[in-house]
Design a protein around this motif. Structure first.
Motif, PDB file in Angstrom:
ATOM      1  N   VAL A  14       0.735 -16.086   3.750  1.00 54.98           N
ATOM      2  CA  VAL A  14       0.468 -17.321   3.572  1.00 54.98           C
ATOM      3  C   VAL A  14      -0.539 -17.703   3.750  1.00 54.98           C
ATOM      4  CG1 VAL A  14       2.754 -18.851   4.424  1.00 54.98           C
ATOM      5  CG2 VAL A  14       1.039 -17.978   6.002  1.00 54.98           C
ATOM      6  N   GLY A  15      -1.605 -16.499   3.804  1.00 53.94           N
ATOM      7  CA  GLY A  15      -2.919 -16.939   4.167  1.00 53.94           C
ATOM      8  C   GLY A  15      -4.412 -16.642   5.438  1.00 53.94           C
ATOM      9  N   THR A  16      -3.471 -16.358   6.165  1.00 55.13           N
ATOM     10  CA  THR A  16      -4.380 -16.123   7.071  1.00 55.13           C
ATOM     11  C   THR A  16      -4.749 -14.484   6.883  1.00 55.13           C
ATOM     12  OG1 THR A  16      -2.530 -17.548   8.410  1.00 55.13           O
ATOM     13  CG2 THR A  16      -4.153 -16.228   9.522  1.00 55.13           C
ATOM     14  N   ALA A  17      -6.009 -13.682   7.389  1.00 49.41           N
ATOM     15  CA  ALA A  17      -6.835 -12.808   7.312  1.00 49.41           C
ATOM     16  C   ALA A  17      -6.169 -12.396   8.210  1.00 49.41           C
ATOM     17  CB  ALA A  17      -7.997 -12.581   7.132  1.00 49.41           C
ATOM     18  N   VAL A  18      -5.701 -11.126   8.136  1.00 46.91           N
ATOM     19  CA  VAL A  18      -5.558 -10.455   9.961  1.00 46.91           C
ATOM     20  C   VAL A  18      -6.050  -8.523   9.498  1.00 46.91           C
ATOM     21  CG1 VAL A  18      -3.198  -8.648  10.526  1.00 46.91           C
ATOM     22  CG2 VAL A  18      -2.819 -10.702   9.861  1.00 46.91           C
ATOM     23  N   LEU A  19      -6.651  -8.696  10.939  1.00 41.02           N
ATOM     24  CA  LEU A  19      -7.394  -7.522  11.356  1.00 41.02           C
ATOM     25  C   LEU A  19      -6.080  -6.583  12.753  1.00 41.02           C
ATOM     26  CD1 LEU A  19      -9.379  -4.860  11.043  1.00 41.02           C
ATOM     27  CD2 LEU A  19     -10.743  -6.741  13.139  1.00 41.02           C
ATOM     28  N   ILE A  20      -5.874  -5.519  12.244  1.00 44.93           N
ATOM     29  CA  ILE A  20      -4.920  -4.741  13.890  1.00 44.93           C
ATOM     30  C   ILE A  20      -5.677  -4.173  13.944  1.00 44.93           C
ATOM     31  CG2 ILE A  20      -3.196  -3.670  14.032  1.00 44.93           C
ATOM     32  CD1 ILE A  20      -1.211  -5.460  12.367  1.00 44.93           C
ATOM     33  N   ALA A  21      -6.024  -3.726  15.481  1.00 42.92           N
ATOM     34  CA  ALA A  21      -6.609  -2.592  15.520  1.00 42.92           C
ATOM     35  C   ALA A  21      -5.013  -1.494  15.983  1.00 42.92           C
ATOM     36  CB  ALA A  21      -7.238  -2.316  17.212  1.00 42.92           C
ATOM     37  N   THR A  22      -5.342  -0.300  16.102  1.00 41.16           N
ATOM     38  CA  THR A  22      -3.663   0.601  16.511  1.00 41.16           C
ATOM     39  C   THR A  22      -4.421   1.781  16.148  1.00 41.16           C
ATOM     40  OG1 THR A  22      -1.676   0.998  15.536  1.00 41.16           O
ATOM     41  CG2 THR A  22      -3.225   0.045  14.075  1.00 41.16           C
ATOM     42  N   HIS A  23      -3.772   2.947  16.895  1.00 41.42           N
ATOM     43  CA  HIS A  23      -3.871   4.143  16.886  1.00 41.42           C
ATOM     44  C   HIS A  23      -2.231   4.921  16.311  1.00 41.42           C
ATOM     45  CE1 HIS A  23      -3.080   4.292  21.082  1.00 41.42           C
ATOM     46  NE2 HIS A  23      -2.417   5.139  20.786  1.00 41.42           N
ATOM     47  N   ASP A  24      -1.805   4.183  16.295  1.00 39.54           N
ATOM     48  CA  ASP A  24      -0.414   4.633  15.518  1.00 39.54           C
ATOM     49  C   ASP A  24      -0.665   4.912  14.219  1.00 39.54           C
ATOM     50  OD1 ASP A  24       2.566   4.649  14.151  1.00 39.54           O
ATOM     51  OD2 ASP A  24       3.057   2.036  15.451  1.00 39.54           O
ATOM     52  N   LEU A  25      -1.053   5.947  13.879  1.00 39.32           N
ATOM     53  CA  LEU A  25      -1.080   6.554  11.704  1.00 39.32           C
ATOM     54  C   LEU A  25       0.144   6.195  11.680  1.00 39.32           C
ATOM     55  CD1 LEU A  25      -3.523   8.902  12.560  1.00 39.32           C
ATOM     56  CD2 LEU A  25      -4.182   7.114  11.759  1.00 39.32           C
ATOM     57  N   ASP A  26       1.396   6.685  11.919  1.00 41.20           N
ATOM     58  CA  ASP A  26       2.441   6.340  11.750  1.00 41.20           C
ATOM     59  C   ASP A  26       2.624   4.805  10.052  1.00 41.20           C
ATOM     60  OD1 ASP A  26       3.802   8.711  11.902  1.00 41.20           O
ATOM     61  OD2 ASP A  26       5.062   8.181  13.073  1.00 41.20           O
ATOM     62  N   LEU A  27       2.281   4.079  11.078  1.00 43.60           N
ATOM     63  CA  LEU A  27       2.221   2.385  11.103  1.00 43.60           C
ATOM     64  C   LEU A  27       1.248   2.750   9.487  1.00 43.60           C
ATOM     65  CD1 LEU A  27       3.723  -0.285  11.425  1.00 43.60           C
ATOM     66  CD2 LEU A  27       1.332  -0.153  12.254  1.00 43.60           C
ATOM     67  N   VAL A  28       0.460   2.929   9.687  1.00 45.14           N
ATOM     68  CA  VAL A  28      -0.868   2.977   9.418  1.00 45.14           C
ATOM     69  C   VAL A  28      -0.307   3.604   7.822  1.00 45.14           C
ATOM     70  CG1 VAL A  28      -3.159   3.242   8.633  1.00 45.14           C
ATOM     71  CG2 VAL A  28      -2.208   2.464  10.227  1.00 45.14           C
ATOM     72  N   ARG A  29       0.212   4.628   7.287  1.00 42.94           N
ATOM     73  CA  ARG A  29       0.487   5.197   6.360  1.00 42.94           C
ATOM     74  C   ARG A  29       1.616   4.742   5.548  1.00 42.94           C
ATOM     75  NH1 ARG A  29       0.709   9.842   9.913  1.00 42.94           N
ATOM     76  NH2 ARG A  29      -1.160  11.180   9.715  1.00 42.94           N
ATOM     77  N   ARG A  30       2.517   4.685   6.388  1.00 41.92           N
ATOM     78  CA  ARG A  30       3.255   3.390   5.682  1.00 41.92           C
ATOM     79  C   ARG A  30       3.211   2.254   5.048  1.00 41.92           C
ATOM     80  NH1 ARG A  30       7.440   1.284   9.486  1.00 41.92           N
ATOM     81  NH2 ARG A  30       6.647   1.595  11.198  1.00 41.92           N
ATOM     82  N   PHE A  31       2.352   1.658   5.629  1.00 44.73           N
ATOM     83  CA  PHE A  31       1.628   0.724   4.911  1.00 44.73           C
ATOM     84  C   PHE A  31       0.374   1.069   4.021  1.00 44.73           C
ATOM     85  CE2 PHE A  31       4.646  -1.201   7.834  1.00 44.73           C
ATOM     86  CZ  PHE A  31       5.412  -2.082   6.877  1.00 44.73           C
ATOM     87  N   SER A  32       0.454   1.957   3.088  1.00 47.05           N
ATOM     88  CA  SER A  32      -1.114   2.562   2.582  1.00 47.05           C
ATOM     89  C   SER A  32      -1.704   1.565   1.242  1.00 47.05           C
ATOM     90  CB  SER A  32      -0.564   3.982   2.064  1.00 47.05           C
ATOM     91  OG  SER A  32       0.333   3.234   0.810  1.00 47.05           O
ATOM     92  N   GLN A  33      -1.027   0.757   1.211  1.00 46.81           N
ATOM     93  CA  GLN A  33      -1.560  -0.600   0.476  1.00 46.81           C
ATOM     94  C   GLN A  33      -2.916  -1.373   1.149  1.00 46.81           C
ATOM     95  OE1 GLN A  33       1.527  -0.514   1.929  1.00 46.81           O
ATOM     96  NE2 GLN A  33       2.045  -2.949   1.356  1.00 46.81           N
ATOM     97  N   TYR A  34      -2.830  -1.126   2.441  1.00 48.96           N
ATOM     98  CA  TYR A  34      -3.104  -2.465   3.080  1.00 48.96           C
ATOM     99  C   TYR A  34      -5.178  -1.252   3.692  1.00 48.96           C
ATOM    100  CZ  TYR A  34       0.137  -5.201   3.959  1.00 48.96           C
ATOM    101  OH  TYR A  34       1.101  -6.057   3.432  1.00 48.96           O
ATOM    102  N   ARG A  35      -5.891  -2.494   3.626  1.00 47.81           N
ATOM    103  CA  ARG A  35      -7.460  -1.442   3.492  1.00 47.81           C
ATOM    104  C   ARG A  35      -7.008  -0.782   5.390  1.00 47.81           C
ATOM    105  NH1 ARG A  35     -12.566  -4.935   4.250  1.00 47.81           N
ATOM    106  NH2 ARG A  35     -14.246  -3.926   4.447  1.00 47.81           N
ATOM    107  N   VAL A  36      -7.492   0.645   5.256  1.00 56.28           N
ATOM    108  CA  VAL A  36      -8.049   0.742   6.699  1.00 56.28           C
ATOM    109  C   VAL A  36      -9.193   1.220   6.996  1.00 56.28           C
ATOM    110  CG1 VAL A  36      -7.312   3.093   7.515  1.00 56.28           C
ATOM    111  CG2 VAL A  36      -5.820   1.952   6.085  1.00 56.28           C
ATOM    112  N   LEU A  37     -10.220   1.208   8.013  1.00 58.56           N
ATOM    113  CA  LEU A  37     -10.961   1.437   8.819  1.00 58.56           C
ATOM    114  C   LEU A  37     -11.345   1.633   9.583  1.00 58.56           C
ATOM    115  CD1 LEU A  37     -11.710  -2.346   8.818  1.00 58.56           C
ATOM    116  CD2 LEU A  37     -13.891  -0.541   7.706  1.00 58.56           C
TER     117      LEU A  37
END
Lengths: 287, 227
Positions: free
Chosen positions: B186-209
């Motif tokens: 609904v328009g809120t920007a989100v920045l998630i700090a995580t070291h859970d790489l599984d999560l990051v890989r599952r949602f590869s459509q999102y930007r990763v820094l």
């Protein structure tokens, strides 16, 4: 805004009544020590003042002084700024007083053919002029009148009382300050504990964007209420001690109202100040 | 929305935590900030939340600049930036609804609005029936949902999350993550700090820094992957 601070303060006191009571009792006991010190100081002061009230200059007159000259002297002396009152003691009254005061010599006095005691005037001084310097000045001025034979004012005694009051005042100031500092430290630490116990709340407040003023207000109010509670407790304890001691051990006089009210308000002020300091430290430590 | 421009952050004891970090998160964007422990992820979040100031460089967040912002303005910034943590940080002596009401009230919210707002937020995070439960009566996932609801109390434009699923089992973690995606939708920007790489890989459509030793070493937004 103000009503939410009051709600916040009351809510906090309700949520942790134990800590609030502990803080109030700790403030109360610290101020109670100060209150007891005040009671002692006040009573020492009252007694010294009582003794000091007896400081007077007595001018003994020659037997041949006329009534007219005596009136001149009395009017002159009354106009001195240091003098609050004076009374004339005639030769006859002097003898009667001597016979009353010195009963063991009554017979000696009765056997006398003539009255050897001189008439005198007893000069009372205003409270602010009961210091050795003023007393000496009045005595010297009075002694200048030719029909004044001798002037007495118990120089050593006046000086001793004066010194005692000054030393007493200095000791009271030093001890009072020391007690007040100790009380402030205890109160400061108590309030700091109260603030620390609510560290989580402060952290959340900051996290969600509460302003410093908003965070501070309920704590300050809580400090004020706790401090006033402690002040009232200290006053109650001091009064209770006064009631127990008065009459059974010593004749005591109760603190002046101004002292009692100031003491209670000081509790509130200390609570407020301690909260402000504890918060200042906390708010700058945890941004 | 969020801009870090050549940011350095040095701590007196541990030395340099961030070295020349520049990044830009746009309005409504969803991004992961990854990297091992101590890489500087949490430092970046704290700089954005302005809990800390950079030693050098500039942080710009929703119209506020770290170079100009005054202490008294920071509460206004924090009402636009919601933040959640791994350890939830709920007040244990207050119920779920009271935790939300507290956040509303201490930021000067009207009392008349509290009830409706709290109910709406509880419904949004799927916990309308748990309003009167204390944190210790809630599961980890439920506690994190309440923490997220609290972060949304001022309808922020950005949601920062520091290891939001770190303390949760997989099912609860998925639920919390889905909730965060809904919020982003609904328009809120989100920045998630995580070291859970599984999560990051599952949602590869999102930007990763990706951060390492205080520097950004990888950014999927850039074609060459390097900054």
């Amino acid at each position: 805004m103000a009503s939410s601070s009051i709600r916040g303060a009351i809510g906090a006191l309700r949520r942790s009544p134990g800590l609030a009571v502990l803080s109030a009792v700790s403030i109360g006991l610290s101020l109670f020590v100060l209150g007891m010190f005040g009671l002692v100081t006040h009573n020492v002061d009252v007694n010294l003042r009582h003794i000091e009230r007896r400081v007077e200059v007595v001018a003994y007159l020659r037997d041949d002084v006329s009534g007219q000259l005596l009136e001149v002297l009395q009017n002159d002396v009354r106009s001195f700024p240091e003098v609050s009152d004076l009374s004339h003691v005639s030769k006859f009254e002097a003898m009667r007083n001597a016979m009353q005061d010195l009963e063991e010599f009554r017979e000696v006095f009765t056997d006398l053919e003539m009255n050897p005691l001189p008439a005198s005037i007893e000069i009372q001084l205003k409270p602010e002029f009961r210091d050795p310097e003023s007393v000496r000045r009045v005595a010297e001025l009075v002694s200048l009148y030719p029909f004044v034979e001798d002037v007495q004012y118990g120089r050593e005694w006046v000086e001793k009382i004066y010194r005692l009051r000054r030393v007493g005042g200095a000791v009271a100031a030093v001890l009072g300050t020391a007690f007040a500092i100790v009380a402030s430290l205890i109160i400061g630490n108590t309030i700091r504990m109260a603030v620390l116990s609510r560290r989580d709340e402060i952290t959340i407040m900051r996290l969600v964007g509460a302003t410093d003023a908003f965070i501070r207000r309920p704590f300050l109010l809580e400090g004020l209420i706790t401090g006033l509670g402690g002040g009232a407790l200290a006053l109650g304890l001091t009064y209770l001690t006064y009631l127990v001691m008065d009459g059974s051990l010593l004749e005591l006089s109760w603190l002046p109202n101004l002292w009692a009210i100031s003491g209670t308000l000081a509790g509130g002020a200390l609570g407020l100040l301690a909260s402000a300091l504890a918060l200042r430290r906390h708010l700058t430590t945890y941004v | 929305m969020i801009k870090l421009i050549s940011v350095y952050k040095e701590y007196p004891r541990s030395g340099l935590a961030l070295k020349n970090v520049s990044l830009h998160i746009r309005k409504g964007e969803f991004a992961f900030l990854t990297g091992p422990s101590g890489a500087g992820k949490s430092t970046i979040l704290r700089l954005i939340h302005m809990t800390e100031r950079p030693s050098e460089g500039e942080v710009r967040v929703s119209g506020f600049s770290s170079k100009q912002v005054k202490r008294r303005d920071i509460p206004q910034l924090r009402r636009r930036v919601g933040m959640v943590f791994q350890d939830f940080r709920l007040l244990r002596t207050r119920t779920a609804a009271e935790n939300l009401a507290f956040a509303h009230e201490v930021t000067g919210g009207k009392r008349s609005e509290i009830k409706a707002k709290v109910q709406r937020l509880l419904a949004q995070v799927g916990l309308a029936s748990r309003a009167s439960a204390y944190p210790e009566e809630l599961s980890g996932g439920e506690q994190q949902r309440i923490a997220i609801a609290r972060a949304l109390i001022h309808d922020p434009v950005i949601l920062l999350a520091d290891e939001p699923t770190g303390n949760l089992d997989e099912r609860a973690a998925n639920g919390v993550f889905d909730l965060i995606r809904e919020i982003n939708s609904v328009g809120t920007a989100v920045l998630i700090a995580t070291h859970d790489l599984d999560l990051v890989r599952r949602f590869s459509q999102y930007r990763v820094l990706e951060l390492a030793d205080g520097a950004i070493v990888y950014d999927t937004l850039h074609s060459d992957g390097k900054q």
